[in-house]
Design an enzyme around this catalytic site. Structure first.
Site, mmCIF file in Angstrom:
data_model
loop_
_atom_site.group_PDB
_atom_site.id
_atom_site.type_symbol
_atom_site.label_atom_id
_atom_site.label_comp_id
_atom_site.label_asym_id
_atom_site.label_seq_id
_atom_site.Cartn_x
_atom_site.Cartn_y
_atom_site.Cartn_z
ATOM 1 N N GLU A 1 48.611 36.504 36.846
ATOM 2 C CA GLU A 1 48.253 35.899 35.560
ATOM 3 C C GLU A 1 47.455 36.888 34.699
ATOM 4 O O GLU A 1 47.740 37.099 33.514
ATOM 5 C CB GLU A 1 47.397 34.642 35.772
ATOM 6 C CG GLU A 1 48.126 33.471 36.401
ATOM 7 C CD GLU A 1 48.046 33.471 37.920
ATOM 8 O OE1 GLU A 1 47.881 34.554 38.524
ATOM 9 O OE2 GLU A 1 48.170 32.379 38.505
ATOM 10 N N GLY B 1 34.983 36.527 44.878
ATOM 11 C CA GLY B 1 35.289 36.229 43.472
ATOM 12 C C GLY B 1 34.536 35.014 42.948
ATOM 13 O O GLY B 1 33.943 35.045 41.866
ATOM 14 N N ARG B 2 34.507 33.934 43.720
ATOM 15 C CA ARG B 2 33.882 32.700 43.221
ATOM 16 C C ARG B 2 32.353 32.736 43.291
ATOM 17 O O ARG B 2 31.688 31.767 42.943
ATOM 18 C CB ARG B 2 34.459 31.484 43.962
ATOM 19 C CG ARG B 2 34.420 31.579 45.468
ATOM 20 C CD ARG B 2 35.254 30.479 46.123
ATOM 21 N NE ARG B 2 35.384 30.667 47.566
ATOM 22 C CZ ARG B 2 36.315 31.402 48.158
ATOM 23 N NH1 ARG B 2 37.223 32.036 47.432
ATOM 24 N NH2 ARG B 2 36.370 31.504 49.473
HETATM 25 O O1 F6P Z 1 44.072 33.094 43.811
HETATM 26 C C1 F6P Z 1 42.770 32.845 44.184
HETATM 27 C C2 F6P Z 1 41.925 33.976 43.804
HETATM 28 O O2 F6P Z 1 42.136 34.967 44.741
HETATM 29 C C3 F6P Z 1 40.454 33.599 43.726
HETATM 30 O O3 F6P Z 1 39.840 33.609 44.947
HETATM 31 C C4 F6P Z 1 39.942 34.598 42.777
HETATM 32 O O4 F6P Z 1 38.706 34.226 42.230
HETATM 33 C C5 F6P Z 1 41.064 34.630 41.757
HETATM 34 O O5 F6P Z 1 42.222 34.497 42.518
HETATM 35 C C6 F6P Z 1 41.117 35.855 40.901
HETATM 36 O O6 F6P Z 1 41.211 36.999 41.683
HETATM 37 P P1 F6P Z 1 40.972 38.437 41.058
HETATM 38 O O7 F6P Z 1 39.572 38.505 40.574
HETATM 39 O O8 F6P Z 1 41.224 39.389 42.181
HETATM 40 O O9 F6P Z 1 41.956 38.609 39.942
#
Ligand code: F6P
Length: 541
Positions: free
Chosen positions: A211, A266-267
């Site tokens: 995305e 990330g979270r």
């Molecule tokens: O798809 C879940 C996830 O891996 C989350 O744990 C994370 O916060 C999000 O996607 C975004 O990930 P990134 O910061 O690597 O783009």
């Protein structure tokens, strides 16, 4: 089935206790103990946590604390704070507390605090330059709009906090967030953006998230088309990532990259450079106040005995509700429009961390784990879904999150509504009270009998109220750190590794294997194959 948790004497003692406590009504518990509020409310920093409307008594708390001791909670907390690789599946530490620390933290014996402070100074300097209007784009025009491209942990925290702290925002800087790969979201932001004055923050720990990278490529093409060359890109993009090589391949030089340490999930990352868009909005001093607020709760969490430790008790009461009273969800109801995105943020924090059925040891946990977290700002929800709390069939524990504010007619109405909801949901309305109410309205007696069952509300819905003086960077930091530690403690009790998210990857893998080719891939199930064919027909293909 590994039922080690359920076979623990402490678990069985709670199950037996549940059989005695569950039939009791909160009305009775309050009637028996006029000091119930004093007994079951505690403070941490500026937060007052009132647990007295939970379906617990003093013995419940004692038994929950026994369970915590049996699960070596103290050791779990120490191992986390020592920078041990508690994320055992990915072989990483989970040391987000170091992001807001002033004291020394280490990972594998290597000190990390000075690096954290250097990174913090660096991204806050950029935020201040943007706010001061001294950052310019490729054509020399001042940057006035910041667009964060990120999803999940690279979006929800700073997005929620930017809205929560909007009254601290610098009106000269517009900060937008784009998470969805649906082109409508980015499109609506680009439609009002001036390319020469826009800075994109590409936030992705992995720098592989479809995305985010799709949106980043669209933004890059949009800029190149309007600024006349791809060379302009470097002046309009910065990256926050753990994958500097991929950022460089995208065209963002090292000078435009802010490194997110591997040991920050990330979270749990809004305290790092993932918070850059928030810092652009509220400024460095307010961002530091947010960190200080979180630090106050870290200090409380690390130093307070379990029986007075607010995140620990909140976690244990959550487990009581889920595993002993059978609650499947947790409604988070901020009585604050500014905190409207708190439930979305907590959804990821709780459900991605503990939405698991296998423990860190690879064996089934055998009991229910993370609740379905949902909610929305009060009082709006009162006129939408509260009906189910009053007369539906489900037990729904609620967290009321209430900034006291400074008074005034509307603010008083808001706070009163929060207190009224928690009281009414706890007390309910008996048949006698319903009848008396109808009689007082001079309703004919046969009608009274017909209507009475419809007015009865069983009550006994458990809730916690988190009350604090005002929504500020400091109290927001305290609130978020409280929930982070709650989730961690629950993970320790259940034996979960709260810091991986392998489930999410299955959906990502599936998306890459589907494609929308004319002939569906032979391995596709008939539903998915049929849907891809129907989509092609709808598109006239
Ligand atoms: O798809 C879940 C996830 O891996 C989350 O744990 C994370 O916060 C999000 O996607 C975004 O990930 P990134 O910061 O690597 O783009």
């Amino acid at each position: 089935m590994n039922d080690a948790l359920q076979r623990l004497p402490q678990w069985q003692a709670l199950a037996a206790h549940r059989d005695r406590v569950a039939p009791r009504h909160l009305r009775e518990l309050f009637a028996e103990d006029p000091r119930r509020f004093d007994r079951f409310s505690l403070s941490a920093g500026d937060l007052l946590a009132d647990f007295s409307k939970q379906r617990i008594d003093a013995h419940t708390v004692a038994l929950l604390l026994d369970l915590a001791a049996a699960r070596s909670l103290g050791d779990c907390i120490q191992r986390m704070a020592a920078g041990s690789r508690i994320n055992v599946t990915e072989g990483r530490a989970a040391l987000h507390i170091a992001l807001r620390a002033e004291t020394r933290y280490c990972v594998d014996g290597a000190e990390v605090t000075s690096g954290v402070h250097a990174n913090l100074d660096r991204f806050l300097r950029l935020a201040e330059q943007i706010r001061a209007g001294t950052t310019t784009g490729a054509s020399g025009r001042t940057i006035r709009q910041v667009v964060n491209l990120g999803i999940g942990g690279s979006d929800l925290g700073p997005r929620m906090a930017t809205r929560a702290l909007a009254r601290f925002a610098d009106p000269r800087i517009a900060v937008d967030y784009v998470a969805n790969v649906d082109p409508a979201e980015l499109g609506s932001v680009l439609a009002r953006a001036e390319p020469a004055e826009t800075l994109f923050i590409l936030s992705s720990k992995s720098f592989t998230t479809v995305e985010t990278l799709t949106n980043a490529r669209t933004a890059r093409a949009w800029l190149a088309a309007r600024l006349g060359s791809e060379r302009a890109i470097a002046a309009h993009f910065v990256a926050v990532t753990n994958n500097l090589a991929a950022a460089a391949r995208f065209g963002i030089p090292a000078t435009g990259c802010f490194e997110l340490p591997e040991w920050v999930g990330g979270r749990y990352s809004m305290w790092s450079a993932i918070g850059l868009p928030l810092a652009c909005s509220i400024g460095a001093a307010n961002f530091r106040a947010l960190l200080a607020g979180a630090r106050a709760i870290d200090d409380h969490f690390l130093a307070t005995p379990a029986e007075r430790n607010v995140p620990v008790l909140m976690a244990l009461i959550g487990i009581w509700n889920i595993d002993f009273l059978g609650a499947a969800s947790l409604a988070v109801l901020p009585y604050s429009h500014a905190l409207g995105e708190l439930p979305d943020y907590l959804q990821q924090l709780d459900m991605e961390s503990n939405g698991k059925r296998v423990g860190a040891d690879g064996h089934p946990i055998g009991v229910d784990t993370a609740p379905i977290v949902w909610g929305g700002a009060g009082t709006v929800g009162q006129h939408a879904f509260h009906q189910l709390f009053y007369q539906g069939t489900r037990l729904t524990p609620i967290d009321f999150v209430v900034p006291a504010g400074r008074g005034g007619e509307a603010q008083d109405a808001l706070v009163t509504a929060a207190f009224a909801q928690s009281a009414a949901l706890m007390l309910g309305r008996t048949a006698e009270e319903a009848r008396a109410e109808l009689c007082a309205r001079k309703i004919p007696s046969e009608e009274v009998e017909r209507l009475t069952p419809h007015l009865v509300c069983p009550g006994n819905q458990p809730s916690t109220t988190l009350l604090f003086p005002e929504l500020t960077p400091s109290t927001l930091g305290q609130l978020i750190a409280l929930y982070e530690h709650k989730v961690f403690v629950q993970g320790c009790i259940w034996g979960i590794n709260s810091f991986d998210q392998y489930g999410v990857e299955l959906g990502k893998h599936m998306a890459s294997s589907i494609g929308l080719a004319e002939t569906p891939a032979p391995q596709l199930d008939s539903s998915t194959a049929g849907l891809t064919q129907a989509l092609r027909r709808m598109r006239g293909g």
